[in-house]
Scaffold this active site. Structure first.
Site, mmCIF file in Angstrom:
data_model
loop_
_atom_site.group_PDB
_atom_site.id
_atom_site.type_symbol
_atom_site.label_atom_id
_atom_site.label_comp_id
_atom_site.label_asym_id
_atom_site.label_seq_id
_atom_site.Cartn_x
_atom_site.Cartn_y
_atom_site.Cartn_z
ATOM 1 N N HIS A 101 0.855 -1.196 0.000
ATOM 2 C CA HIS A 101 0.000 0.000 0.000
ATOM 3 C C HIS A 101 0.892 1.249 0.000
ATOM 4 O O HIS A 101 1.954 1.260 0.632
ATOM 5 C CB HIS A 101 -0.900 -0.016 1.239
ATOM 6 C CG HIS A 101 -1.971 1.024 1.182
ATOM 7 N ND1 HIS A 101 -1.712 2.344 1.427
ATOM 8 C CD2 HIS A 101 -3.281 0.943 0.860
ATOM 9 C CE1 HIS A 101 -2.829 3.042 1.272
ATOM 10 N NE2 HIS A 101 -3.798 2.204 0.933
ATOM 11 N N GLU A 173 -4.331 1.548 -7.464
ATOM 12 C CA GLU A 173 -4.657 2.599 -6.505
ATOM 13 C C GLU A 173 -3.811 3.835 -6.781
ATOM 14 O O GLU A 173 -2.700 3.980 -6.252
ATOM 15 C CB GLU A 173 -4.437 2.084 -5.080
ATOM 16 C CG GLU A 173 -5.172 2.946 -4.103
ATOM 17 C CD GLU A 173 -5.263 2.345 -2.708
ATOM 18 O OE1 GLU A 173 -6.377 2.200 -2.239
ATOM 19 O OE2 GLU A 173 -4.235 2.070 -2.104
#
Ligand code: PGA
Length: 263
Positions: A101, A173
């Site tokens: 992430h 993302e």
């Protein structure tokens, strides 16, 4: 174990739900909001802070809900202070783990090298890695999205072979779209489709058509129940990674139902 559902709605609680009271409240609200929740083509995956994983897994007993962690270390056990092993996660009921992430990369110094080892070990320990890749605002401005995505995919999947790629979920993302809370900061339908096609082509090139077909490609960045259909369903994404909206159980349940309807 292969992912059977077509759509994955993954809740990334980040470092929220910061006290026992908040966790209990969230679980009570989820219990109320998820009554009669039945998903067949979709799965809801809850990734709370690791300290709450056992509470989540022991309180929620819905077939359509799984659990996961927000990171795992690249060793199983040993003298690695603060490390969280993927075997620990699975023994507490986890089936998924978010890896790479952008907040891990930014605030915890996570390198591509580390992400590649973590991804490989997670798969060996029967967790589904949710591998996050995306460009930042400067890279987008310089029109480098394609290079950034391909570079991250190449490096982060370097130890994943043809036999196990289907265990991995790829999350596109874009960093500039995370926690943006502004409709102008969502990728356009075109940008989403381009990213999805690029990722799919990469997977086909590296693993072949049939293995690539089985990999779920999802989107993350400011998704909520109001924009899920437009952002994810219309672009062909197979689910979403949800940050801020995860704090509200009714939002998650609503998004999961939209995913199920839009199958
Ligand atoms: P957001 O976070 O939904 O709050 O933008 C998404 C994520 O970072 O996983």
């Amino acid at each position: 174990m292969r992912i059977k559902e077509k759509h994955l709605i993954i809740a990334n609680f980040k470092m929220y739900l910061s006290g026992k009271g908040q966790v209990s409240q969230w679980l009570r609200n989820f219990d109320r909001d998820s009554k009669n929740l039945e998903l067949i083509e979709s799965r809801l995956v809850l990734c709370p802070p690791a300290v709450s994983l056992a509470d989540f897994a022991s309180n929620i007993e819905l077939d359509c809900v799984s659990f996961g962690a927000q990171d795992c270390f690249w060793q199983d056990e040993g003298a690695y202070t603060s490390g969280l092993g993927s075997k620990m996660v699975s023994s507490y009921g986890g089936k998924f783990v978010i890896l790479g992430h952008s907040e891990r990369r930014k605030y915890f110094g996570e390198t591509d090298e580390a992400v590649s080892h973590k991804t490989s070990l997670a798969v060996k320990n029967r967790l589904h890695p949710i591998l996050c890749v995306g460009e930042n605002a400067d890279e987008k401005r310089r029109e480098e999205t394609k290079e950034v995505l391909l570079n991250k995919l190449e490096k982060n999947l370097q130890f994943i072979g043809k036999g196990t790629i289907e265990e991995v979920v790829i999350c596109y993302e874009p960093i500039w779209a995370i926690s943006a809370n502004n409709p102008d900061h969502l990728p356009t339908a075109n940008e989403l489709m381009e990213a999805r096609v690029l990722i799919k082509k990469f997977l086909v090139g590296k693993y072949g058509q049939s293995a690539a077909e089985r990999v779920r490609i999802i989107y993350g960045g400011s998704v909520d129940s109001k924009n899920y259909r437009e952002v994810c369903v219309e672009s062909g994404m197979e689910g979403a990674l949800i940050g801020g909206a995860s704090k509200m159980p009714y939002e998650l349940v609503k998004i999961a139902k939209i995913a199920e309807e839009g199958k």
